[in-house]
Design a protein around this motif. Structure first.
Motif, PDB file in Angstrom:
ATOM      1  N   ILE A 313       0.824  -1.218   0.000  1.00 16.43           N
ATOM      2  CA  ILE A 313       0.000   0.000   0.000  1.00 16.43           C
ATOM      3  C   ILE A 313       0.856   1.265   0.000  1.00 16.43           C
ATOM      4  CG2 ILE A 313      -1.943  -1.164   1.120  1.00 16.43           C
ATOM      5  CD1 ILE A 313      -1.261   0.495   3.655  1.00 16.43           C
ATOM      6  N   HIS A 314       2.178   1.082  -0.077  1.00 15.52           N
ATOM      7  CA  HIS A 314       3.033   2.266  -0.226  1.00 15.52           C
ATOM      8  C   HIS A 314       2.710   3.030  -1.506  1.00 15.52           C
ATOM      9  CE1 HIS A 314       5.912  -0.742  -2.271  1.00 15.52           C
ATOM     10  NE2 HIS A 314       5.503   0.057  -3.230  1.00 15.52           N
ATOM     11  N   ILE A 315       1.959   2.420  -2.425  1.00 17.82           N
ATOM     12  CA  ILE A 315       1.549   3.148  -3.618  1.00 17.82           C
ATOM     13  C   ILE A 315       0.766   4.400  -3.239  1.00 17.82           C
ATOM     14  CG2 ILE A 315      -0.507   1.685  -3.869  1.00 17.82           C
ATOM     15  CD1 ILE A 315       1.482   3.495  -6.652  1.00 17.82           C
ATOM     16  N   VAL A 316       0.026   4.339  -2.119  1.00 19.60           N
ATOM     17  CA  VAL A 316      -0.733   5.504  -1.650  1.00 19.60           C
ATOM     18  C   VAL A 316       0.222   6.620  -1.235  1.00 19.60           C
ATOM     19  CG1 VAL A 316      -2.371   6.329   0.079  1.00 19.60           C
ATOM     20  CG2 VAL A 316      -2.637   4.036  -0.892  1.00 19.60           C
ATOM     21  N   ASP A 332      -5.308  15.941 -10.502  1.00 22.88           N
ATOM     22  CA  ASP A 332      -6.436  15.007 -10.481  1.00 22.88           C
ATOM     23  C   ASP A 332      -6.194  13.786  -9.585  1.00 22.88           C
ATOM     24  OD1 ASP A 332      -4.376  14.089 -12.147  1.00 22.88           O
ATOM     25  OD2 ASP A 332      -5.760  12.835 -13.296  1.00 22.88           O
ATOM     26  N   LEU A 333      -5.011  13.687  -9.003  1.00 20.20           N
ATOM     27  CA  LEU A 333      -4.660  12.513  -8.205  1.00 20.20           C
ATOM     28  C   LEU A 333      -5.271  12.620  -6.808  1.00 20.20           C
ATOM     29  CD1 LEU A 333      -2.948   9.994  -8.795  1.00 20.20           C
ATOM     30  CD2 LEU A 333      -1.009  11.142  -7.707  1.00 20.20           C
ATOM     31  N   ASP A 334      -5.868  11.522  -6.333  1.00 21.73           N
ATOM     32  CA  ASP A 334      -6.512  11.512  -5.015  1.00 21.73           C
ATOM     33  C   ASP A 334      -5.992  10.310  -4.225  1.00 21.73           C
ATOM     34  OD1 ASP A 334      -8.120  11.506  -2.775  1.00 21.73           O
ATOM     35  OD2 ASP A 334      -9.990  11.804  -3.860  1.00 21.73           O
ATOM     36  N   PRO A 335      -4.891  10.472  -3.491  1.00 21.28           N
ATOM     37  CA  PRO A 335      -4.318   9.342  -2.743  1.00 21.28           C
ATOM     38  C   PRO A 335      -5.301   8.735  -1.747  1.00 21.28           C
ATOM     39  CG  PRO A 335      -2.776  11.181  -2.821  1.00 21.28           C
ATOM     40  CD  PRO A 335      -4.070  11.687  -3.356  1.00 21.28           C
ATOM     41  N   MET A 336      -6.150   9.555  -1.133  1.00 13.39           N
ATOM     42  CA  MET A 336      -7.108   9.015  -0.172  1.00 13.39           C
ATOM     43  C   MET A 336      -8.119   8.120  -0.855  1.00 13.39           C
ATOM     44  SD  MET A 336      -7.359   9.090   3.093  1.00 13.39           S
ATOM     45  CE  MET A 336      -8.006   7.455   3.345  1.00 13.39           C
ATOM     46  N   ALA A 337      -8.503   8.462  -2.075  1.00 13.08           N
ATOM     47  CA  ALA A 337      -9.412   7.608  -2.836  1.00 13.08           C
ATOM     48  C   ALA A 337      -8.743   6.277  -3.167  1.00 13.08           C
ATOM     49  CB  ALA A 337      -9.851   8.308  -4.121  1.00 13.08           C
ATOM     50  N   THR A 338      -7.445   6.326  -3.438  1.00 12.48           N
ATOM     51  CA  THR A 338      -6.705   5.085  -3.689  1.00 12.48           C
ATOM     52  C   THR A 338      -6.695   4.208  -2.447  1.00 12.48           C
ATOM     53  OG1 THR A 338      -5.297   6.217  -5.307  1.00 12.48           O
ATOM     54  CG2 THR A 338      -4.483   4.132  -4.420  1.00 12.48           C
ATOM     55  N   MET A 339      -6.478   4.815  -1.278  1.00 11.85           N
ATOM     56  CA  MET A 339      -6.502   4.063  -0.030  1.00 11.85           C
ATOM     57  C   MET A 339      -7.869   3.413   0.181  1.00 11.85           C
ATOM     58  SD  MET A 339      -5.052   3.107   2.860  1.00 11.85           S
ATOM     59  CE  MET A 339      -3.798   4.144   3.632  1.00 11.85           C
ATOM     60  N   ARG A 340      -8.931   4.172  -0.044  1.00 13.47           N
ATOM     61  CA  ARG A 340     -10.281   3.622   0.141  1.00 13.47           C
ATOM     62  C   ARG A 340     -10.553   2.492  -0.847  1.00 13.47           C
ATOM     63  NH1 ARG A 340     -11.880   9.336   0.328  1.00 13.47           N
ATOM     64  NH2 ARG A 340     -12.017  10.010   2.498  1.00 13.47           N
ATOM     65  N   GLN A 341     -10.043   2.627  -2.058  1.00  9.94           N
ATOM     66  CA  GLN A 341     -10.258   1.576  -3.052  1.00  9.94           C
ATOM     67  C   GLN A 341      -9.540   0.291  -2.662  1.00  9.94           C
ATOM     68  OE1 GLN A 341      -9.249   2.705  -7.062  1.00  9.94           O
ATOM     69  NE2 GLN A 341     -10.021   0.783  -7.944  1.00  9.94           N
ATOM     70  N   ILE A 342      -8.335   0.413  -2.129  1.00 14.50           N
ATOM     71  CA  ILE A 342      -7.597  -0.769  -1.671  1.00 14.50           C
ATOM     72  C   ILE A 342      -8.372  -1.455  -0.553  1.00 14.50           C
ATOM     73  CG2 ILE A 342      -5.516  -1.548  -0.461  1.00 14.50           C
ATOM     74  CD1 ILE A 342      -3.977   0.621  -1.996  1.00 14.50           C
ATOM     75  N   GLU A 343      -8.872  -0.678   0.395  1.00 10.98           N
ATOM     76  CA  GLU A 343      -9.605  -1.263   1.516  1.00 10.98           C
ATOM     77  C   GLU A 343     -10.907  -1.914   1.051  1.00 10.98           C
ATOM     78  OE1 GLU A 343      -8.272   1.195   5.462  1.00 10.98           O
ATOM     79  OE2 GLU A 343      -9.946   2.025   4.299  1.00 10.98           O
ATOM     80  N   ALA A 344     -11.611  -1.266   0.128  1.00 12.52           N
ATOM     81  CA  ALA A 344     -12.903  -1.781  -0.310  1.00 12.52           C
ATOM     82  C   ALA A 344     -12.767  -2.985  -1.242  1.00 12.52           C
ATOM     83  CB  ALA A 344     -13.686  -0.674  -1.022  1.00 12.52           C
ATOM     84  N   THR A 345     -11.722  -3.003  -2.052  1.00 11.32           N
ATOM     85  CA  THR A 345     -11.593  -4.031  -3.076  1.00 11.32           C
ATOM     86  C   THR A 345     -10.714  -5.195  -2.656  1.00 11.32           C
ATOM     87  OG1 THR A 345     -11.816  -2.302  -4.756  1.00 11.32           O
ATOM     88  CG2 THR A 345     -11.002  -4.440  -5.505  1.00 11.32           C
ATOM     89  N   PHE A 346      -9.681  -4.932  -1.866  1.00 12.05           N
ATOM     90  CA  PHE A 346      -8.687  -5.961  -1.596  1.00 12.05           C
ATOM     91  C   PHE A 346      -8.573  -6.371  -0.126  1.00 12.05           C
ATOM     92  CE2 PHE A 346      -7.273  -3.681  -5.424  1.00 12.05           C
ATOM     93  CZ  PHE A 346      -7.193  -4.734  -6.324  1.00 12.05           C
ATOM     94  N   SER A 347      -8.587  -5.427   0.779  1.00 12.37           N
ATOM     95  CA  SER A 347      -8.309  -5.740   2.178  1.00 12.37           C
ATOM     96  C   SER A 347      -9.547  -6.280   2.893  1.00 12.37           C
ATOM     97  CB  SER A 347      -7.811  -4.495   2.905  1.00 12.37           C
ATOM     98  OG  SER A 347      -7.606  -4.766   4.280  1.00 12.37           O
ATOM     99  N   PRO A 348      -9.377  -7.292   3.759  1.00 10.91           N
ATOM    100  CA  PRO A 348     -10.534  -7.813   4.512  1.00 10.91           C
ATOM    101  C   PRO A 348     -10.950  -6.925   5.665  1.00 10.91           C
ATOM    102  CG  PRO A 348      -8.552  -9.023   5.119  1.00 10.91           C
ATOM    103  CD  PRO A 348      -8.156  -8.095   3.991  1.00 10.91           C
ATOM    104  N   VAL A 349     -10.138  -5.936   6.031  1.00 12.72           N
ATOM    105  CA  VAL A 349     -10.486  -5.031   7.124  1.00 12.72           C
ATOM    106  C   VAL A 349     -10.237  -3.594   6.689  1.00 12.72           C
ATOM    107  CG1 VAL A 349      -9.939  -6.734   8.903  1.00 12.72           C
ATOM    108  CG2 VAL A 349      -8.183  -5.097   8.191  1.00 12.72           C
ATOM    109  N   GLU A 350     -10.962  -2.676   7.325  1.00 15.31           N
ATOM    110  CA  GLU A 350     -10.745  -1.252   7.106  1.00 15.31           C
ATOM    111  C   GLU A 350     -10.401  -0.606   8.445  1.00 15.31           C
ATOM    112  OE1 GLU A 350     -13.832   0.755   4.955  1.00 15.31           O
ATOM    113  OE2 GLU A 350     -14.265  -1.015   3.723  1.00 15.31           O
ATOM    114  N   VAL A 351      -9.366   0.218   8.438  1.00 12.03           N
ATOM    115  CA  VAL A 351      -8.936   0.884   9.670  1.00 12.03           C
ATOM    116  C   VAL A 351      -8.821   2.373   9.388  1.00 12.03           C
ATOM    117  CG1 VAL A 351      -7.272   0.923  11.552  1.00 12.03           C
ATOM    118  CG2 VAL A 351      -7.591  -1.181  10.229  1.00 12.03           C
ATOM    119  N   PRO A 352      -9.710   3.193   9.919  1.00 10.58           N
ATOM    120  CA  PRO A 352      -9.599   4.634   9.701  1.00 10.58           C
ATOM    121  C   PRO A 352      -8.392   5.206  10.424  1.00 10.58           C
ATOM    122  CG  PRO A 352     -11.282   4.170  11.333  1.00 10.58           C
ATOM    123  CD  PRO A 352     -10.840   2.840  10.788  1.00 10.58           C
TER     124      PRO A 352
END
Length: 361
Positions: A313-316, A332-352
């Motif tokens: 996730i260092h890509i974020v 146009d780059l939104d790193p936070m949107a990338t983080m949310r996409q990783i959590e929603a699509t790939f990770s089994p948990v989300e941690v704010p």
């Protein structure tokens, strides 16, 4: 008389569907072969559970033991525990100073031990690896830390192959490479500002910084020039505050985490409140010497979560740094949107949490 041909056809079909060996070439070029995908793994770094989580819905079910030299951070561990209570059954096989108990590993009867390239240069770990392999336990090396830009994709493919998750690993790799390629293409002809990375940052005892590898790679990929590499030969080293002031970087980037709270340093990461993160950063950049930096006075300063440093996730982080160094190229780059996409699509948990912070306007 028709039974024999039918029986032969059935046997041929069964042979064709029999489980073949699983083979991968690890990050050190060593061939690792398993009779079937690993389902009882010992992790050399506990925090690599979250890497398995990028390609498995229930990574906890695959892990029998882990070394706690580099564990999951407490909030992420809590998030996994809430969803996978079985995480508390994972056994410790070692703790500080890259300690690994061969006896504890063997007792767990794992089908795979995953180590990192850091272990490669540790003589006691070489002995441990030889003992494990002599006991018939396969060992694979991966790397998301020492040379992340070079080794992240092959390490993901290694873990995907050895755990029967090739398709999921490939899905994340495509996501990762598409984001990475966008950054590289736009930076092809861009100038490179001079960047100072102040790692594990606190207002006193300045300054720990980075040479080749890890954050150096992140800064370079994001279109910056890591000036710490001019003074530090290894991955991590120290320079004086006078050196930093004299170097006069274009950007000052600090890293921190909850581990820095006790030292009055930069606090960022999972479950960190945005106001607390801001307060710790404002205190840092108000410190004598740091406050006088041109980068700080010009608003070219930022704080980022340190533990981006051992995960895909260092890509974020790279996206965040690229936008910080080159705002016109990455509007146009939104790193936070990338983080949310990783959590929603790939990770089994989300941690704010709070992953980065900049000076208050």
């Amino acid at each position: 008389m028709f039974l024999r041909p039918i029986l032969a056809a059935v046997l041929i079909a069964l042979a064709g569907t029999a489980q073949a060996d699983v083979t991968a070439t690890d990050i050190l070029g060593r061939q690792v072969t398993l009779p079937e995908p690993a389902h009882r793994i010992v992790l050399g770094e506990g925090r690599h559970l979250s890497v398995l989580g990028l390609m498995h819905d229930d990574p906890v079910a695959l892990v029998a033991g882990w070394r706690l030299d580099k564990p999951l951070d407490p909030p992420t561990l809590d998030a996994y525990r809430a969803k996978f209570p079985a995480i508390d059954a994972i056994k410790s096989v070692g703790a500080g100073n890259r300690d690994l108990s061969v006896e504890a590993v063997i007792a767990l009867q794992p089908d795979l031990v995953v180590l990192t390239v850091i272990d490669q240069n540790d003589p006691k770990m070489t002995v441990a690896r030889q003992q494990l392999e002599a006991a018939g336990i396969p060992v694979a090396f991966v790397d998301f830390f020492s040379h992340p830009q070079e080794n992240t994709v092959p390490s993901l493919r290694i873990l995907g192959a050895l755990t029967g998750a090739d398709a999921r690993a490939d899905e994340f790799v495509k996501f990762y490479e598409s984001h990475m390629n966008r950054i590289r293409e736009r930076l092809a002809d861009a100038p490179r500002p001079r960047v100072f990375m102040h790692v594990h940052a606190a207002p006193v005892n300045c300054c720990s910084t980075v040479g080749p590898g890890v954050f150096h790679d992140f800064v370079t990929t994001a279109g910056g020039q890591n000036i710490g590499a001019e003074a530090v030969q290894g991955v991590l080293g120290n320079v004086s505050l006078e050196y930093l002031i004299g170097a006069d970087p274009d950007f000052y980037i600090a890293t921190g985490g909850t581990h820095m709270a006790a030292r009055g340093g930069l606090v960022l990461g999972p479950q960190v409140d945005a106001e607390d993160a801001q307060a710790s950063f404002d205190k840092l950049i108000a410190a004598p010497g740091i406050s006088s930096l041109r980068a700080v006075q010009d608003g070219h300063a930022a704080g980022v979560w340190h533990l981006f440093n051992d995960s895909p996730i260092h890509i974020v982080l790279i996206e965040y740094l690229a936008k910080t160094f080159h705002p016109d190229l990455f509007e146009d780059l939104d790193p936070m949107a990338t983080m949310r996409q990783i959590e929603a699509t790939f990770s089994p948990v989300e941690v704010p949490g709070s992953w980065w912070v900049t000076p208050q306007q």
